[in-house]
Each structure stands twice: as C-alpha cells, then as structure tokens.
Design a protein around this motif. Sequence first.
Motif, PDB file in Angstrom:
ATOM      1  N   PHE A 191      -1.219 -49.306  -8.516  1.00 45.33           N
ATOM      2  CA  PHE A 191      -0.738 -47.974  -8.123  1.00 45.33           C
ATOM      3  C   PHE A 191      -1.351 -46.855  -8.976  1.00 45.33           C
ATOM      4  O   PHE A 191      -1.400 -45.712  -8.563  1.00 45.33           O
ATOM      5  CB  PHE A 191       0.782 -47.899  -8.330  1.00 45.33           C
ATOM      6  N   ASP A 247      -1.943 -52.071  -3.072  1.00 47.01           N
ATOM      7  CA  ASP A 247      -0.513 -52.243  -3.264  1.00 47.01           C
ATOM      8  C   ASP A 247       0.196 -51.416  -2.172  1.00 47.01           C
ATOM      9  O   ASP A 247      -0.436 -50.648  -1.426  1.00 47.01           O
ATOM     10  CB  ASP A 247      -0.073 -51.845  -4.679  1.00 47.01           C
ATOM     11  N   GLU A 260      10.343 -54.236 -10.928  1.00 45.43           N
ATOM     12  CA  GLU A 260       9.739 -52.985 -10.464  1.00 45.43           C
ATOM     13  C   GLU A 260      10.756 -51.852 -10.466  1.00 45.43           C
ATOM     14  O   GLU A 260      11.917 -52.038 -10.101  1.00 45.43           O
ATOM     15  CB  GLU A 260       9.172 -53.162  -9.051  1.00 45.43           C
ATOM     16  N   THR A 314      10.568 -54.401  -0.326  1.00 40.34           N
ATOM     17  CA  THR A 314       9.853 -54.268  -1.594  1.00 40.34           C
ATOM     18  C   THR A 314       9.191 -52.899  -1.709  1.00 40.34           C
ATOM     19  O   THR A 314       8.294 -52.699  -2.506  1.00 40.34           O
ATOM     20  CB  THR A 314       8.789 -55.383  -1.734  1.00 40.34           C
ATOM     21  N   TRP A 335      12.387 -60.105  -8.674  1.00 41.38           N
ATOM     22  CA  TRP A 335      11.370 -60.626  -7.755  1.00 41.38           C
ATOM     23  C   TRP A 335      11.708 -62.003  -7.212  1.00 41.38           C
ATOM     24  O   TRP A 335      10.934 -62.950  -7.353  1.00 41.38           O
ATOM     25  CB  TRP A 335       9.985 -60.645  -8.420  1.00 41.38           C
TER      26      TRP A 335
HETATM   27  C1  BGC Z   1       4.568 -54.100  -5.793  1.00 37.87           C
HETATM   28  C2  BGC Z   1       3.694 -55.323  -5.630  1.00 37.87           C
HETATM   29  C3  BGC Z   1       4.149 -56.146  -4.463  1.00 37.87           C
HETATM   30  C4  BGC Z   1       4.140 -55.274  -3.228  1.00 37.87           C
HETATM   31  C5  BGC Z   1       4.493 -56.013  -1.959  1.00 37.87           C
HETATM   32  C6  BGC Z   1       4.781 -53.367  -4.490  1.00 37.87           C
HETATM   33  O1  BGC Z   1       5.777 -52.425  -4.598  1.00 37.87           O
HETATM   34  O2  BGC Z   1       3.998 -53.250  -6.750  1.00 37.87           O
HETATM   35  O3  BGC Z   1       3.702 -56.063  -6.820  1.00 37.87           O
HETATM   36  O4  BGC Z   1       3.335 -57.254  -4.321  1.00 37.87           O
HETATM   37  O5  BGC Z   1       5.071 -54.230  -3.415  1.00 37.87           O
HETATM   38  O6  BGC Z   1       5.811 -56.330  -1.895  1.00 37.87           O
END
Ligand code: BGC
Length: 757
Positions: A253, A285, A509, A59, A424
Amino acid sequence: MKIINVFLAAVGLMALAGCSAPASDDAEMDRFVTDLMGRMSLRQKIGQLNLPTGGDMVTGSVQSTDLANLIRNEQIGGFFNVRDVEKIHELQRIAIEETELKIPLLVGADVIHGFETIFPIPLALSCSWDTAAVETAARIAAVESSVNGINWTFSPMVDICRDPRWGRIAEGNGEDPYLGGVMAAAYVRGYQGDLSGKDNILACVKHFALYGASEAGRDYNTVDMSRVRMYNEYLPPYKAAVEAGVGSVMSSFNVIDGIPATAHKWLLTDLLRDQWGFKGFVVTDYESIHEMTFHGVAELKEAAARALAAGTDMDMVSEGFLKTLEASLADGSVSEQMIDRSCRRILEAKYKLGLFSDPYKNCNPELAAKLTFSKDNRAQARRIAAETFVLLKNQDNTLPLKKKGKIALVGPMADAGGNMCGCWTPTCKPENHKSLLQAMRQAVGNDAEILYAPGSNLYYDPKQHEVAAGWRKIEYRSDKNLLSQAIAAARSADVIVAACGESAEMAGESVSRTNLEMPDAQKDLLKALVATGKPVVLLLFSGRPVILNWESENLTAILNVWQGGSEAGDAIADVVFGFVNPSGKLTTTFPRSVGQIPLYYNHMNTGRPISGNDYFVQYRSNYLDESNEPLYPFGFGLSYTTFSYGELALSSDTMPKDGSITASVKVANTGDCDGTEIVQLYIRDKMASITRPVKELKKYQRITLRKGESCNVEFTLTANDLKFYDADLNFVFEPGEFELMIGPDSKNVSTQTFKAE
Ligand code: BGC
C-alpha cells in the motif's frame, strides 16, 4: 507452420476439454499460452487482469460483485474471499462450461496461518525458529485450502518490522532479515510444493515492499528509506521468497521514493524481475490502484496505466484495469504488449498450477469434510503452537505447574475459545476452538481444581472492549464484582494463572497502538492479584511486543503464548503443566518504552555509542529518561531446564576469501529435564566501507538435549556470510576484522575475533 498450428490447436482443445495439459515444461507452457492468447480478444485479456472480491470474508471495503456475471462475461482472472467449497466449485464450473475460452479461475484467500486448522500467528511461528514446523504448517494450510476450492493464498507476509505499534507485526517474522528469509522460503515450499499437485497452492509474497516500515507504526502510512538500508535490511526476505520460487508477489500500500509501490517501475520491474529474476505475476493489494488517487498521484485511468507499465499484472478490487485500459490503449498511455505481458503471466500461473488440466484440483466437498480441521492436522497445530511460546520469566521455577491443589484461572482471555487463534483467520470456525479453561480443566482432570473468574474486561470502556473483542465475541461483563470475584478465587488458590493481553482483534491490519502497555483494566487486575501475595503466572496473549516493565518486576512467571491458533488451549495447557518444555525465542525486541521505538538488536553503533551500561551520560547516543536496552532482547527465551555454553572456539584466526571458518561451542543441558535450545551465531564487521550493524544473525541451530546431555555445536561461515550491499549496492566481501558471537540470545554472547582476508 500450418502443422504447428494444428498441433497447438489440438493441445489447446485437449486441455480445455478437460484432458491432461501438456507436461509442465517451459517450452510447452509457452506454446500452450501463446495458442490460447492467439484466440483471445483484447477485452478477454484485460478480463484476466481483474481480481474482484466475493465479499464472503471482509478484508477491505466490501464491494457487492456479481461474480457469476463477471465470469460469464470473461471479465475476471480470479476472485477471492469466497468461503464455501460448493460455491467456489460452481463459480469455477461457470468459467469452464459457460464461457467461450473456458479459462479456469484463480481462487484466492488470506490463508495466513492456517485455513480451518489454525496455527499460531506468523510472528509466533517465527519464534519457533523451526523452518520444518513452518513448512508443515504451510503444507497443512495448502491441503485444507485446496480441498475447499482455494488455489492461491496471499501469504507469506514477510515485511520486516521494528515497530510494535504497527499491528501487522503479527503477520510477519519479526525484525531479522536472515531469519525472515529462511522463514519466507519455508512458507513457499510448504504452500507450493512443485505447484502442479492437487493440493499445492500458489503462494503470494507480500507486501512488496517495505510496508513494515510505516512511519510511526501507523498502518498504511508513508515509508521512506535509503537503498542501502532496503538492500541490507528490508529486502532479503522478499528476495528469499523469489529464490524459493514464489509464484506471485503482492505490491504494498505504501509509497517508496514518493511513488506508490503499485506503480513503481524500479521496484516491480528493475529490481524484482531484472535483478532477482522473478517470473511470476504481481497482484496489487486491495484497491491499491484506486488508492493512488488518495496518494495524490493520479486518477483511476492514469493510475491503472502507470501500474501496468510499472509491472503490476493483476488489479485487486479497484477495477481500474477493467474500466480504463482500453481507453489507455487507444490514447497510447499503455501498449498492447503490456496487456499481453500481464495476461501471459497470469495464464502461466494457472498453467503451472495445473488448472488447465484440472480446474477444480482438489475442490471437493467430500474431501473438504474429511481433510479440513482433521484430527491429524489439529495434532500438528497443537505440537507446533507449543514450540512458539516464549518463557520470559520463571521465578522459583513456578512453571510448570503441578497438577494438584487449587489453581485460580482469571483474565479476559481465559474463557475466550474462538478468540485465541489470532488475527487473519477469516476462514476459521471459532466455535470449534477449545477455550483455555476447558483445556486446563481437561488436563488436570480430578487431580486439581481450576477456579475460574474472568476478573476484567479487555478494556474498561465498553466500546473499546467491543472493538477489541471483534467478531469472535468476548462478552463485555458489566458486573461490578468482576474484580472481587477474581480476588476471592485467587485467595483460595495455591497459584494464580492470569490469561491477559491482546485479543485477536488487537493486532493485525489496521490495529496500530500508541500505548503498548497492558490495558488498564487488565493491569489493575494483575496488580490486585499480586497484592494477594500468591504466585502469579501471566499467560501473555499478544500479537506484538507488549511493554511489560511492571509485569516483569512483579509477577512470578510470564509465558508469552502469542495468539496460538485453533489449538492454543491444549497447547498452552501442555506447556503450563510441563508436558512440553517451552523453547521459543523472541524474533522481535520487547522495548521498555514506546519512546525507544524503533528498537532492534541489529542497529548501527553511531559515532557516539554508550559504553557498557553507561546510561544518561551526556553527549552520548542515549536518553535522559530511559535506558537504551530492551526489556527482552531479540533471541531471548527461557526453558524449564538450563543450558550452559562452553568456551567459543574458532578453527583459525583467519578466514581466506575462498575458504571458511568453523566456530564451535559445547552446549550442555544442566537442568532437570530434557529441552530444546536455539543456539545463535552473530557477526560484526568491525570496519567496512559503510557502517555495519553491531550484530547480525548469520546462523542458528535448534538442538534438543536430554537432561545431563551435552553436544558440540558447530557452524561454518564462508565469505558469502560476510557480504553486504555497499554504497553502490554491490554485494561485496570486504576483508578485515570480524567479531563472531555465539550465545542463547542476542545480548548474552561470547565473542572471538577473526580476520577475513
Ligand atoms: C491486505 C492484504 C490482503 C488483502 C486481501 C489487504 O487489505 O493488506 O494483506 O492480502 O487485503 O484480503
């Protein structure tokens, strides 16, 4: 004093030995944590503030972390992104059995709309306007997460967003602060319960704050806004989550007032804790502390010190706390109290979760096998998914389709099983998701024939297709006859169903788009299908509002099915064939043009509003080349039946400050089948000390009416519903004239006025 210490030591030992921790009462917790911290070294305390990724799920930039080693060295308060119950159990075991302090670990994951049973993306869930459904979805997600070892989810995401270019609009509840607030609270209730139960997990409201206002819809971009706008329009959902008792908050962020949120003292301490009374902990974050360097405000050591001082408690991935806090303590840039404060908050969260009594909670492979992706959970996901679909057009009552004759099913999303669940979903198993093609064939059995042809790729460009198809592959087809095969199927069918739009990887994202039209390859397919002269039903897959001017004019019907989760195939078939009547209503405005963005229903009037439908008039707030109107407004959604609204009546034409006013309207189901309607109430404060929106959603009701049935829908407003934050940020009631509007969507309303005194 001595007696107390002996008592504390006994309590501590009892808990650490795996016996019951003391009752979860604040004073007991305080004693327990104080005792534990009394036995911790500075290094061990700093360790609690560190949150590395396990890297099984990606992520962000991947770090190879030796979690077991960090745990043995007590340099870790928790970890995230590990997707295996036995592995998690083993890591927790190391913490409990192989460390001096035996402090259990937080185990985080992005369980955003389900663990393995995937519900629709949050934007879709919000279109159900059904808080009970959202709570159920969160509850099921909590149960599945907990049996798989996860005790903390990075959800709910409640960023208000008015810019569909931003891919993360998919993760939130749309554009309305009130609806965003009730949804936020429903998620928190569903995940956390009272926290201590075996299948309750800690929620984390994010991204604090204002992340949804990223300039130009470009992810990770700058945010800048007035405090008045923040308080009235963007902060309410986070506040609602805090009021619902959310245990953790994730900083965003973006910058606010030029300061990265992660190091923003006003945000994380003055507002969150002092004004709102938040008692949990704040996690950054992904790498936010490290990213302060790229924001150009501080190198790692100073960034970490500033973040801690501002109110950040836990450092996700950056290792800024781990690597620099001792040096910062030595040179005085942070104090020991600051480290203690954060360590205490994290230990308290573990205590409230019951981890000191049972570090594994439900983490159990047998239970995981039994309860994950269970029949019951999937049935709920199917039911709830169908509630989120929004019927945008239905000419000639083409939908629902009859189960007879020949139905052509075309489009790149038609046979994309694992891809319909949406962004997600790192914990899902896409191979277990039925495709729309399978679901529709199953639904019609031998009664009708489904002729399938993919018709197009997601994009013409193979590279673009590949990025959009992501890890849940939608194969790129280089076949030159792709389109002609679809046309042949369409020609021999009675009706055409086109499954087109955005794949899972086209929202979420880091997926901003500047062109919100259907990609050319898919639009050309739709055009060719329309040219056959047969009725064309578009099943619109999307993670955001798509620009549909041509489609809304030329297609026969449009059902927005969003990205509907693991059961999307069956849920779509349920609605397409009329087993379920669609009832979703948009929580995000569908613009006509990217140039109108940000476009939202609750805008201000301006000093030069257009009047009525006067477009292109000089010296008015409008465009030369486009109307101000959306294509589909906030709150809009059709049904297979029709609802009529009677006259709007108010209990009085005045509302005393300490009293209330009741609005009522008779709603009747005037169509041919049972259905659910979402009745919406808006207000407008006509004159106030600051400019107020032309409409604000204040209440709504979901009502189900049988065919021919009617009911009187009543809403009661009090002074609290009329309050707003004034220029000095006081939450005030200002007497004066108000419009009260009720209708099936934000455009189509009846209005009455009353005076609040
Ligand atoms: C995202 C978050 C997420 C985190 C952990 C970040 O890039 O903005 O929403 O919870 O990663 O995976």
